[in-house]
Design a protein around this motif. Structure first.
Motif: not given
Length: 817
Positions: A760-762, A764, A719, A805, A716-717
């Motif tokens: 942005e926070r990745i 995973n 912002t 990502n 999920k990405v």
């Protein structure tokens, strides 16, 4: 609607410096890719950029078909006078018949960028019920074309008739459909060739296309599907008809004829390629050189022919002819192997694999006491052509096991009957040559043909040399495109004054002898001649960073482009350029071929990088039995591993994955049952295992508390809000890094004007779980108080972000930055 959307986006982005478009509508809405590419390029070219800040406009394409559509449109804009390019899945080779170029294309008939598309269907011309080419056409051009067909031919047609359907709207380059309906082969088999429906129809298509003034036409492999026409005859008929048509036409506007074969129809592809090879000399060329009397360089593989004892040769593997029962009493070499090996070990390993020998005709055991690491046991054959097949299968196996050296005996020469040394020498040489042509030599470096009997050495060496036809000297004294002038004074030689004498020294150079009365005449003649040549002569440069690291096989692939066109080509791996010189048309054709080849090389590297990343996270295994009869896990090759994992974790709904091994055997993996079976024999099943790497200690795993709700998504990405503490901390770290670094870097930025637009926070889950597991392992290994983590900034190209990502960092993503 698409035009308005693109134009509106450009207008709204006019205050920015860059904008990225996806290939709008090519996904679930099924917009034709070539139409989307053409429309989007048109909108950008029509948009007035003079009053905007836009400097960088990009099109982001997701799949290969879309990439090719946009590449073709790009080439058309770069070369507005160039002919439209067909969608090619392999490099085309043109068979030139006067004004007509004939080529085999592996791909879908509906996506070809030509004036006329050809298809066969039912009598009522309902293409959605035709299958094969008809379905490809209607899928690519859209269901609306059925209205044009029905309107112009409401009652359909009779078998063998030609329906010329003019399209009300041109989709891509296609202007007309040529349709027919054919009887099944059993009804046409005994009809005279020239009277067959397929023969008449193809000829009528060519006549109609020429009469209407069209330049290009694409045929499918007519009748090779449900109608059961023999593919080798269809290929022959279609080539014969085009040859006959070209022979009676002194001049025609019809310039390009494509035979389009569906990529999964391997037998049809082979039939058309074989027919093409008969008519086009020099296909699939490989550089073959004679290093010495008995050593040959075939591409990047060496072949040595030696007299000696094959079982004493130290190499990675030795190959010999056995039998399905693995009975070592049959055959002199088999008996010798049995006597020299560790008999108990050899017998044990062969017993465990006897079933595989009957099915695959080849098994591998350890060296069992011989100097070689492995022994390849293969089923002996009677005919040289059958030996070729089993030798190639052995070479593929050696390559798959990453072996570097392999020894072969003089197969099939011990049998009673007339001498077969030359036949077998030819079969062995052709097997190796075909193997190299197919581009499979990554690991295998040297093959030794070891001959035991003195009298067989020279006949086999002669046959190998004849089959390979090595180059020992440069073929031409003058390179292609060069001009040689020989000057002769007519007054001195008392000769009549001809215009110009042209001596054809060879196919790629021409010597002009100019007879003259005075120096002024000579000067004028030379100037006019050189000017005429310079107008038709051109130098082009193709730049691509992939050229710096091309492999030998890729270099040979590019060399084959030079051999197909009358050009001189130089590859500069330092400057990453391919320089092409020659006549304008030949240079442009060669440049397009090289462009396609470089895209193919890039795509291959991208797939290999993706596969390497996935391999670091997950490995799929095939459960097998080793040489000692113990259960073992065999890793799937990296590319197949990637396909399996993508299908397993994707949302496509796929439950099965099909693939081919190096010998062309087709396999199916059922993901739900975790089994693999041969496609042609479902009963032959083995178990499959998927294993994730670095899974921690099996305890519960919780994502960081600061993460947003993940739901069922693995990736999920998010912002970040620019006022959040997390955003502020990262922003500060970035500015501290920029302005606290080297002076030559910091001087390029102004703190007042530098602005972060988004962070942005990745999230995973699988990568974070792997990271925490590895981190825990490192913390246990290192003394307390050790700094086990370090924060670093990572730069990458924009088009690598999605891959990062999904799969994490990898050095292949950082590019040239």
């Amino acid at each position: 609607m698409l035009s308005k959307c693109v134009t509106s986006c450009l207008q709204r982005a006019s205050t920015y410096t860059s904008i990225v478009f996806p290939a709008l509508g090519t996904g679930n809405f099924n917009y034709p890719r070539d139409v989307v590419a053409k429309t989007m390029y048109y909108c950008v070219h029509q948009f007035d950029l003079s009053n905007t800040s836009l400097k960088d406009i990009r099109f982001l394409c997701y799949d290969n078909d879309t990439i090719r559509a946009f590449e073709r449109e790009e080439m058309l804009h770069l070369n507005p006078n160039h002919e439209s390019f067909p969608e090619l899945k392999c490099q085309p080779t043109y068979y030139q018949l006067k004004d007509i170029s004939v080529s085999v294309v592996v791909g879908n008939i509906g996506t070809q960028q030509v004036d006329i598309l050809v298809a066969a269907g039912p009598n009522n011309l309902r293409l959605e019920k035709s299958g094969g080419a008809g379905m490809s056409v209607i899928h690519s051009l859209g269901v609306n074309i059925q209205q044009d067909i029905t309107k112009q031919y409401p009652k359909g047609i009779q078998e063998g008739e030609l329906a010329c359907v003019k399209l009300s709207s041109h989709i891509g380059c296609c202007k007309v459909l040529y349709l027919t309906s054919l009887n099944a082969w059993k009804e046409q088999e005994k009809v005279k060739d020239t009277e067959k429906q397929i023969y008449k129809f193809v000829n009528n298509c060519l006549v109609a296309a020429e009469k209407a003034g069209y330049r290009s036409i694409a045929f499918p492999a007519l009748g090779t599907g449900n109608l059961h026409y023999p593919c080798h005859l269809v290929a022959k008929y279609m080539y014969d008809i085009v040859e006959q048509f070209a022979s009676i036409k002194q001049k025609t506007k019809l310039s390009y004829v494509y035979f389009v074969v569906y990529e999964k129809d391997s037998k049809v592809i082979q039939a058309f390629k074989e027919e093409e090879r008969k008519r086009v000399p020099g296909l699939d060329s490989v550089n073959v050189k004679s290093i010495s009397d008995n050593v040959f360089q075939i591409g990047n593989l060496q072949l040595s022919i030696e007299k000696g004892d094959i079982l004493s040769k130290a190499c990675d593997a030795v190959l010999y002819g056995s039998n399905e029962e693995l009975d070592f009493t049959k055959g002199n070499l088999s008996s010798e192997i049995y006597q020299r090996c560790n008999t108990k070990k050899l017998q044990s390993e062969c017993t465990d694999k006897k079933g595989k020998m009957a099915w695959h005709e080849i098994i591998t055991t350890s060296g069992c006491g011989l100097p070689s690491k492995f022994i390849f046991h293969v089923c002996s054959k009677q005919r040289p052509d059958d030996w070729k097949s089993i030798i190639k299968k052995s070479l593929y196996k050696a390559e798959r096991k990453q072996l570097k050296t392999l020894s072969l005996p003089a197969f099939g020469t011990g049998a009673q009957g007339p001498p077969r040394e030359e036949l077998m020498g030819k079969a062995i040489a052709e097997s190796i040559l075909e193997f190299v042509k197919e581009g499979q030599t990554t690991h295998l470096q040297h093959i030794y043909l070891i001959i035991f009997q003195d009298k067989m050495v020279q006949p086999m060496l002669k046959a190998v040399r004849f089959s390979l036809k090595p180059d020992t000297i440069e073929r031409y004294s003058l390179p292609k495109g060069n001009l040689a002038l020989r000057q002769k004074s007519v007054l001195e030689q008392h000769l009549p004054i001809p215009d110009v004498v042209v001596e054809n020294a060879n196919q790629s150079s021409v010597s002009f002898t100019i007879y003259f009365q005075s120096g002024n005449d000579l000067s004028v003649a030379k100037t006019m001649l050189e000017q005429a040549i310079s107008e038709k002569y051109q130098t082009e440069k193709q730049h691509d960073s992939v050229i710096a690291n091309i492999t030998q096989n890729e270099a040979d692939y590019l060399k084959a482009v030079e051999n197909r066109h009358a050009v001189i080509m130089t590859v500069d791996t330092v400057k990453c350029d391919v320089i092409i010189k020659g006549l304008v048309d030949e240079v442009m054709n060669a440049k397009q071929d090289i462009f396609d080849a470089l895209r193919k090389f890039n795509h291959t590297r991208h797939c290999q990088a993706e596969a390497a990343i996935i391999k670091e996270q997950v490995q799929w295994y095939l459960k097998d039995i080793d040489d000692k009869g113990l259960p073992t896990l065999d890793e799937y090759p990296d590319m197949i591993n990637m396909y399996l994992e993508t299908a397993y974790k994707g949302d496509s709904g796929r439950t099965e994955v099909e693939f081919k091994d190096d010998q062309g055997e087709e396999y199916v993996i059922v993901l739900r049952e975790m089994i693999e079976y041969l496609k042609k024999d479902r009963s032959n099943k083995v178990d499959v295992l998927r294993r994730e790497k670095l899974q921690g200690d099996g305890g519960s795993f919780e994502p960081p508390a600061r993460w947003d709700v993940q739901g069922s998504d693995n990736v999920k990405v998010i912002t970040m809000i620019n006022t959040s503490p997390e955003y502020k901390i990262i922003e500060k770290k970035f500015f501290d890094s920029v302005f606290g670094g080297r002076k030559e870097w910091t001087s390029k930025f102004k703190k007042q004007s530098l602005k972060i637009t988004k962070i942005e926070r990745i999230q995973n889950l699988s990568l974070y779980q792997m990271y925490t597991a590895k981190k825990g392992l490192v913390e246990k290994q290192n003394p307390s108080g050790t700094k086990n983590e370090q924060e670093l900034w990572y730069s990458a190209f924009e088009d690598s972000v999605v891959s990062i990502n999904l799969y994490g960092f990898n050095r292949s993503y950082c590019g040239d930055l």
